[in-house]
Design a protein around this motif. Structure first.
Motif, PDB file in Angstrom:
ATOM      1  N   ALA A   1       0.828  -1.203   0.082  1.00 49.53           N
ATOM      2  CA  ALA A   1      -0.068  -0.052  -0.213  1.00 49.53           C
ATOM      3  C   ALA A   1       0.995   1.182  -0.171  1.00 49.53           C
ATOM      4  CB  ALA A   1      -0.816   0.046   1.090  1.00 49.53           C
ATOM      5  N   VAL A   2       1.916   1.269   0.856  1.00 47.52           N
ATOM      6  CA  VAL A   2       2.791   2.534   0.833  1.00 47.52           C
ATOM      7  C   VAL A   2       3.446   2.547  -0.285  1.00 47.52           C
ATOM      8  CG1 VAL A   2       4.767   3.584   1.998  1.00 47.52           C
ATOM      9  CG2 VAL A   2       2.930   2.628   3.376  1.00 47.52           C
ATOM     10  N   SER A   3       4.178   1.377  -0.898  1.00 41.14           N
ATOM     11  CA  SER A   3       4.779   1.544  -2.359  1.00 41.14           C
ATOM     12  C   SER A   3       3.916   2.159  -3.313  1.00 41.14           C
ATOM     13  CB  SER A   3       5.404   0.333  -2.469  1.00 41.14           C
ATOM     14  OG  SER A   3       6.398  -0.282  -1.657  1.00 41.14           O
ATOM     15  N   LEU A   4       2.720   1.454  -3.500  1.00 34.05           N
ATOM     16  CA  LEU A   4       1.698   1.936  -4.465  1.00 34.05           C
ATOM     17  C   LEU A   4       1.349   3.411  -4.134  1.00 34.05           C
ATOM     18  CD1 LEU A   4      -1.056  -1.085  -4.405  1.00 34.05           C
ATOM     19  CD2 LEU A   4       0.705  -0.256  -6.310  1.00 34.05           C
ATOM     20  N   HIS A   5       1.044   3.789  -3.165  1.00 35.86           N
ATOM     21  CA  HIS A   5       0.822   5.217  -2.988  1.00 35.86           C
ATOM     22  C   HIS A   5       2.035   6.327  -3.438  1.00 35.86           C
ATOM     23  CE1 HIS A   5      -0.470   9.002  -0.832  1.00 35.86           C
ATOM     24  NE2 HIS A   5       0.612   8.964  -0.162  1.00 35.86           N
ATOM     25  N   GLN A   6       3.294   5.799  -2.915  1.00 41.78           N
ATOM     26  CA  GLN A   6       4.419   6.616  -3.460  1.00 41.78           C
ATOM     27  C   GLN A   6       4.518   6.533  -4.821  1.00 41.78           C
ATOM     28  OE1 GLN A   6       7.598   5.346  -1.116  1.00 41.78           O
ATOM     29  NE2 GLN A   6       7.087   6.358   0.905  1.00 41.78           N
ATOM     30  N   ARG A   7       4.171   5.605  -5.520  1.00 37.96           N
ATOM     31  CA  ARG A   7       4.481   5.379  -7.066  1.00 37.96           C
ATOM     32  C   ARG A   7       3.089   6.058  -7.543  1.00 37.96           C
ATOM     33  NH1 ARG A   7       6.230   0.366 -10.320  1.00 37.96           N
ATOM     34  NH2 ARG A   7       4.943   0.849 -12.400  1.00 37.96           N
TER      35      ARG A   7
ATOM     36  N   CYS B   1      -1.938  -3.917   9.682  1.00 40.37           N
ATOM     37  CA  CYS B   1      -1.918  -3.302   8.280  1.00 40.37           C
ATOM     38  C   CYS B   1      -1.889  -1.872   8.300  1.00 40.37           C
ATOM     39  CB  CYS B   1      -2.837  -3.711   7.363  1.00 40.37           C
ATOM     40  SG  CYS B   1      -2.579  -5.311   6.738  1.00 40.37           S
ATOM     41  N   PHE B   2      -3.002  -1.235   9.237  1.00 39.69           N
ATOM     42  CA  PHE B   2      -3.049   0.231   9.407  1.00 39.69           C
ATOM     43  C   PHE B   2      -1.984   0.650  10.259  1.00 39.69           C
ATOM     44  CE2 PHE B   2      -7.750  -0.067   8.540  1.00 39.69           C
ATOM     45  CZ  PHE B   2      -7.599   0.744   7.274  1.00 39.69           C
ATOM     46  N   THR B   3      -1.597  -0.219  11.354  1.00 29.85           N
ATOM     47  CA  THR B   3      -0.393   0.437  12.037  1.00 29.85           C
ATOM     48  C   THR B   3       0.982   0.573  11.414  1.00 29.85           C
ATOM     49  OG1 THR B   3      -1.333  -0.606  14.005  1.00 29.85           O
ATOM     50  CG2 THR B   3       1.035   0.028  14.317  1.00 29.85           C
ATOM     51  N   ARG B   4       1.172  -0.441  10.402  1.00 30.18           N
ATOM     52  CA  ARG B   4       2.470  -0.417   9.751  1.00 30.18           C
ATOM     53  C   ARG B   4       2.256   0.746   8.464  1.00 30.18           C
ATOM     54  NH1 ARG B   4       6.335  -3.988   9.791  1.00 30.18           N
ATOM     55  NH2 ARG B   4       6.734  -3.600   7.474  1.00 30.18           N
ATOM     56  N   ILE B   5       1.105   0.777   8.206  1.00 28.14           N
ATOM     57  CA  ILE B   5       0.928   1.936   6.975  1.00 28.14           C
ATOM     58  C   ILE B   5       1.200   3.381   7.945  1.00 28.14           C
ATOM     59  CG2 ILE B   5      -0.819   3.170   5.705  1.00 28.14           C
ATOM     60  CD1 ILE B   5      -1.927   0.505   4.989  1.00 28.14           C
ATOM     61  N   LEU B   6       0.548   3.531   8.928  1.00 23.85           N
ATOM     62  CA  LEU B   6       0.977   4.603   9.731  1.00 23.85           C
ATOM     63  C   LEU B   6       2.335   4.954  10.057  1.00 23.85           C
ATOM     64  CD1 LEU B   6      -0.301   7.142  11.586  1.00 23.85           C
ATOM     65  CD2 LEU B   6      -0.328   5.384  13.551  1.00 23.85           C
ATOM     66  N   VAL B   7       3.037   3.995  10.297  1.00 19.20           N
ATOM     67  CA  VAL B   7       4.578   4.300  10.613  1.00 19.20           C
ATOM     68  C   VAL B   7       5.406   4.599   9.382  1.00 19.20           C
ATOM     69  CG1 VAL B   7       6.868   3.045  11.089  1.00 19.20           C
ATOM     70  CG2 VAL B   7       4.400   2.608  12.477  1.00 19.20           C
TER      71      VAL B   7
END
Length: 394
Positions: free
Chosen positions: A124-130, A159-165
């Motif tokens: 999710a984080v990689s997709l967002h940054q892409r 998942c949400f906790t890791r996305i937040l970090v």
């Protein structure tokens, strides 16, 4: 070729005792290098092959876990190095996204929960940054927070906790996380309550907008902590350490009541709790007292301050009998508990200044210890006079 890939994966990731087949000719170092070479040479083919192995129902559990580990590591975004994920074609990225959601539905069990949470959050984080859309992933995870299946609720929180970090600028993330974390504190599952408690402190550190909701949740937070003191030591230590960091980094982020301070002091004095829990409980108290607007709590609550000083003096008298005490520093014995208490008493004197003196002298506490037949109590009393006198003078 597929068989060779499986052997490389198991040699690179799994311990020898977990091997599915014997592959003595392949060393872990060679396997890791070869997997890296294949990923760099053709990242699209590499990722698709690993996802196929994960989805294949005939894949052994340990091999599936190894594939998830490789995927979660290589989907993690990095601002400091180029990753293979950045070289994937748009069609492959969409394929990976679809496959990841299917894996989430198929394998979010206790066995794979941690790995899948890392896979989904890193993706999710990689997709967002892409620049890719991740609303469908967030909506799915948000729906899972209300699922009757406990493992799904746990996975979504992970998942949400890791996305937040790793990313705080995702659109609508605040609304989703605020509702999710606060609601999790009231969940019927103790595990989800603990995960939500940790997530709330993380979120309060990262997001100023969450502070009001967090302030209202503190009583429930401490209720959860109190219930876990003697059974979930790792959780208690983690959340109290996070709370200490939050207090240090953001003055006014936490406003503790007398009840919450009492819970911390009770933990610090409990004979059955390990030293790390007792020490971190005291650390939260003193860190809170050191914040200028908060030090007034101890100044205005003399009974609590007296209990705290008494606890510290008792801890300072827990000194080892050492027949070689006069032979040099190399013969000294570390008395961690006494040293911790001495350090905290020193910081306490600096925080509350002269308010500590009546407790030490007017109530006869120090006088009684100085006249004690136990040399350890006399030692603690003299040390207390030294550290508090210096702190009050400063």
């Amino acid at each position: 070729e597929a068989k060779e890939l499986q052997e490389l994966i198991q040699a690179a990731v799994l311990p020898p005792c977990d091997s599915i087949v014997a592959v003595p000719a392949i060393t872990g170092a060679y396997a890791s290098q070869e997997l890296e070479r294949r990923m760099q040479a053709n990242p699209d083919e590499f990722f698709i092959a690993l996802y196929s192995l994960v989805r294949d129902i005939t894949t052994p559990a340990d091999l599936r876990r190894a594939c998830l580990i490789i995927l979660q590591n290589n989907l993690q975004s990095s601002r400091f190095r180029h990753t293979a994920f950045q070289d994937l074609r748009a069609a492959t990225v969409e394929h990976i996204k679809h496959e990841s959601i299917e894996i989430l539905f198929s394998y979010a069990s206790e066995q794979y929960k941690e790995h899948i949470a890392k896979l989904i959050s890193n993706l999710a984080v990689s997709l967002h940054q892409r620049g890719n859309q991740i609303r469908d992933i967030l909506q799915l995870l948000a729906a899972w927070t209300q699922s009757p299946v406990e493992t799904q609720r746990e996975t979504s929180l992970l998942c949400f906790t890791r996305i937040l970090v790793h990313s705080e600028d995702i659109e609508n993330l605040f609304e989703i996380l605020s509702d999710t974390f606060v609601a999790g504190l009231e969940d019927s599952s103790p595990v989800i309550q603990q995960m939500s408690a940790v997530a709330c402190v993380h979120f309060a550190s990262a997001c100023l907008e969450f502070r009001d909701s967090f302030a209202n949740s503190i009583p429930k937070l401490f209720e959860i902590i109190a219930h876990c003191m003697n059974t979930k030591e790792i959780f208690v230590i983690e959340i109290l350490e996070l709370m200490t960091q939050l207090i240090e980094g953001s003055t006014g982020a936490i406003d503790l009541s007398e009840r919450e301070m009492d819970i911390l002091l009770e933990a610090a004095t409990h004979p059955n709790y390990e030293l790390r829990i007792r020490a971190i409980s005291l650390e939260v108290i003193i860190t809170y007292a050191e914040q200028k607007p908060r030090s007034s709590f101890l100044r205005s609550h003399a009974p609590f301050l007296q209990k705290l000083v008494t606890v510290l003096l008792n801890m300072m008298s827990l000194i080892s009998d050492n027949e070689d005490w006069n032979k040099g520093e190399e013969y000294d014995i570390d008395d961690e508990e006494a040293e911790t208490a001495c350090s905290i008493l020193d910081r306490l004197a600096l925080a509350v200044h002269n308010n500590i003196m009546p407790i030490l002298f007017e109530n006869g506490v120090v006088q009684a210890m100085i006249s004690s037949e136990n040399w350890k109590e006399r030692h603690a009393a003299l040390t207390a006079i030294a550290v508090t006198g210096e702190g009050c003078f400063d």
